[in-house]
Design a protein around this motif. Structure first.
Motif, PDB file in Angstrom:
ATOM      1  N   ILE A  58       0.861  -1.195   0.000  1.00 36.23           N
ATOM      2  CA  ILE A  58       0.000   0.000   0.000  1.00 36.23           C
ATOM      3  C   ILE A  58       0.893   1.240   0.000  1.00 36.23           C
ATOM      4  O   ILE A  58       2.080   1.174   0.346  1.00 36.23           O
ATOM      5  N   VAL A  59       0.276   2.315  -0.397  1.00 36.23           N
ATOM      6  CA  VAL A  59       1.025   3.573  -0.408  1.00 36.23           C
ATOM      7  C   VAL A  59       0.943   4.195   0.987  1.00 36.23           C
ATOM      8  O   VAL A  59      -0.146   4.360   1.532  1.00 36.23           O
ATOM      9  N   GLU A  95       5.319   6.303  -0.251  1.00 37.89           N
ATOM     10  CA  GLU A  95       6.156   5.110  -0.518  1.00 37.89           C
ATOM     11  C   GLU A  95       5.323   3.841  -0.312  1.00 37.89           C
ATOM     12  O   GLU A  95       4.371   3.834   0.462  1.00 37.89           O
ATOM     13  N   PHE A  96       5.713   2.803  -1.064  1.00 34.72           N
ATOM     14  CA  PHE A  96       5.008   1.523  -0.914  1.00 34.72           C
ATOM     15  C   PHE A  96       5.546   0.797   0.324  1.00 34.72           C
ATOM     16  O   PHE A  96       6.752   0.636   0.462  1.00 34.72           O
TER      17      PHE A  96
END
Lengths: 321, 241
Positions: free
Chosen positions: A94-95, A103-104
């Motif tokens: 998820i971001v 960021e992931f």
């Protein structure tokens, strides 16, 4: 459920004491089903996964959560449905913008627990079912290009309903083979059912205080003890012969794999430990043959026509040994 | 005692029982052969029978002892069931649980001896058979003179005596000493009466000799003189003693 801790390490002399304590704690919630609890504990001692088959309302979830709490394990539950996606189990990227910059990050799914109960696994699609394969066998999950190890110990208890087969996806043989045992929960006796009713109708939320008998490390130590349980050469050979016999029976379309031989010997070791024995007996092999083999063999058409079930064939094989 | 020593002891006990069984079997065979030979009036060399018996003993012992397995002890001692086998198959392991098994085996096997694996009924049957055959053998020995036995095969230790009659006669007394001369062929009666006080035992006998009174009656004067001379010699000899 309230918990109080007592997490000492395990010496061999205390193994039986600890196992008895676990059963006592589980008995505070569950009524009867001693044989099933023993089989589940055996599977846990052998670091194996369990396929639990029972009608609805038999207390499968209660049993699994009670055992996991007594063993000090992190518990999670997945309800399988046809629209359940693999990422719903494994987790997904998820971001994350909490640090001010996008960021992931990997958000773990419910598979990241020590004991995972997958309810009605046969309602999940084959794609989702196969996502569990890696977790069951490799004790890791792969999301995208990254593999994530699961915490030890890791157990998966999958349940399936013997009725209402419509709209289900029966587990393929390859996946069934990865379950160490298939445990069948039978209906309780009249007396047991009466006690269940009494226990769960007196309080709004029946929640006895459970004691955590083991720590995760102690459980891993117990698993090592299980592997160490000595077995006589001839008893081990007999166990192998039981499995090999399933490949020659005319009542069976296909027999059990060598993995079944491994699991039968291992389960016998676990059973010996639970029975407070420091060696494997043929009694253990006989006792474990049904739960270890019943989901690994396929009845032939003629056998089904005769009304046989896998347990009948296994009993015949064990009897002939 | 270590568990390895226990297994050595158990094997020793097993071999002892097998020696006993082999010995009894051998006795039965030897006695049976002996009796059968008697019935069939067949003569044989005893050394051959001994050799047959020895060979049978060795064969029987090998046959009985080669099937050794600790399962024999397990069958006779239910508390050791599966334990001995498992311990024997895992002797090389040193982990905690196997050590617990070894301790358990040592504890339970402490009182196990060869008695538990002796097939008592079988042994008694064999003992009775040996006894019966021994009696038959003894009886056959008693009735043996009534049966014509060929002893030609045996060396007669008294052959010298039986040969005496066959010796060559070298000559008679006349040829050696010459013809007798001046022989008075008239009858002469010599009556000797010895009277004494008889006592038992040596001392009494000796004393009796001293007190004895000799009386000679002779029909010839010369003979009387000779007898007196003989009496003097006798007394002189007695004094010398």
């Amino acid at each position: 459920m309230k918990l109080s801790g007592k997490k000492d390490s395990v010496k061999y002399e205390k193994v039986n004491e600890k196992l008895a304590e676990i059963k006592n704690e589980v008995d505070k919630v569950m009524v009867g089903q001693e044989e099933i609890i023993d089989q589940i504990l055996t599977s846990i001692l052998c670091d194996g996964n369990i396929l639990l088959e029972s009608n609805p309302g038999m207390g499968k979830t209660k049993m699994a959560s009670t055992i996991s709490r007594t063993l000090g394990l992190e518990f999670s539950r997945i309800q399988s449905t046809p629209d359940l996606m693999p990422s719903d189990i494994t987790g997904t990227h998820i971001v994350d913008e909490s640090s001010g910059k996008a960021e992931f990050i990997f958000q773990q799914g419910p598979i990241f627990a020590n004991m995972v109960l997958t309810d009605e696994i046969n309602r999940a699609t084959p794609k989702t079912q196969s996502a569990l394969l890696e977790a069951m066998q490799e004790k890791q999950v792969t999301v995208g290009n990254n593999s994530y190890s699961l915490d030890r110990p890791f157990f998966l208890i999958a349940t399936q309903n013997p009725i209402e087969q419509e709209g289900t996806y029966p587990l393929p043989e390859a996946q069934r083979d990865r379950f160490m045992m298939k445990v069948k929960l039978e209906f309780p006796s009249s007396d047991e059912e009466d006690r269940i009713v009494e226990r769960f109708t007196q309080e709004l939320d029946y929640d006895p205080e459970l004691e955590q008998v083991l720590s995760k490390d102690a459980l891993i130590k117990l698993q090592e003890f299980t592997r160490d349980v000595p077995i006589a050469d001839d008893i081990r050979k007999n166990a192998v012969q039981v499995v090999r016999a399933t490949r020659k029976r005319e009542e069976l379309e296909y027999g059990a794999s060598p993995r079944a031989s491994i699991n039968l010997v291992l389960a016998s070791k676990g059973r010996a430990l639970i029975e407070n024995r420091n060696h494997v007996s043929m009694k253990d092999v006989r006792k474990m043959a049904r739960p270890v083999l019943r989901h690994r063999i396929g009845l032939s058409f003629s056998a089904e026509k005769k009304g046989l079930n896998p347990d009948d064939v296994i009993d015949d094989i064990v009897e002939e040994l | 005692m270590r568990v390895e020593d226990l297994f050595k002891r158990l094997k020793r006990e097993y071999l002892k029982v097998r020696v006993l069984q082999s010995f009894l079997d051998t006795l039965i065979v030897v006695l049976s052969l002996n009796f059968a030979a008697f019935i069939a009036s067949y003569s044989y060399d005893l050394r051959a029978l001994g050799l047959i018996g020895f060979a049978f003993f060795l064969t029987r012992f090998y046959q009985l002892s080669r099937g050794y397995s600790v399962e024999l002890y397990e069958e006779k001692n239910q508390r050791l069931d599966e334990l001995l086998r498992t311990a024997e198959d895992n002797l090389d392991r040193r982990d905690e649980i196997t050590q617990a098994l070894f301790n358990d085996v040592m504890e339970r096997a402490r009182k196990v001896s060869s008695e538990s694996i002796i097939p008592s009924e079988r042994i008694f049957q064999k003992l009775f058979l040996v006894g019966g055959l021994a009696i038959l053998t003894a009886v056959s020995g008693l009735v043996a003179p009534a049966i014509d036995i060929d002893y030609s095969g045996f060396e007669n230790p008294f052959s010298d005596i039986s040969d005496i009659g066959d010796e060559e006669v070298i000559g008679n007394a006349s040829e050696v000493m010459g013809e007798p001369t001046e022989i008075d062929t008239t009858g002469t009666n010599v009556n000797i009466t010895v009277e004494g006080e008889g006592e038992s035992l040596d001392e009494g006998f000796r004393r009796g000799l001293e007190n004895q009174e000799l009386r000679f009656e002779a029909s010839d004067d010369e003979l009387d003189e000779d007898l007196e001379l003989a009496q003097r010699y006798s007394l002189a000899i007695r004094n010398l003693e």
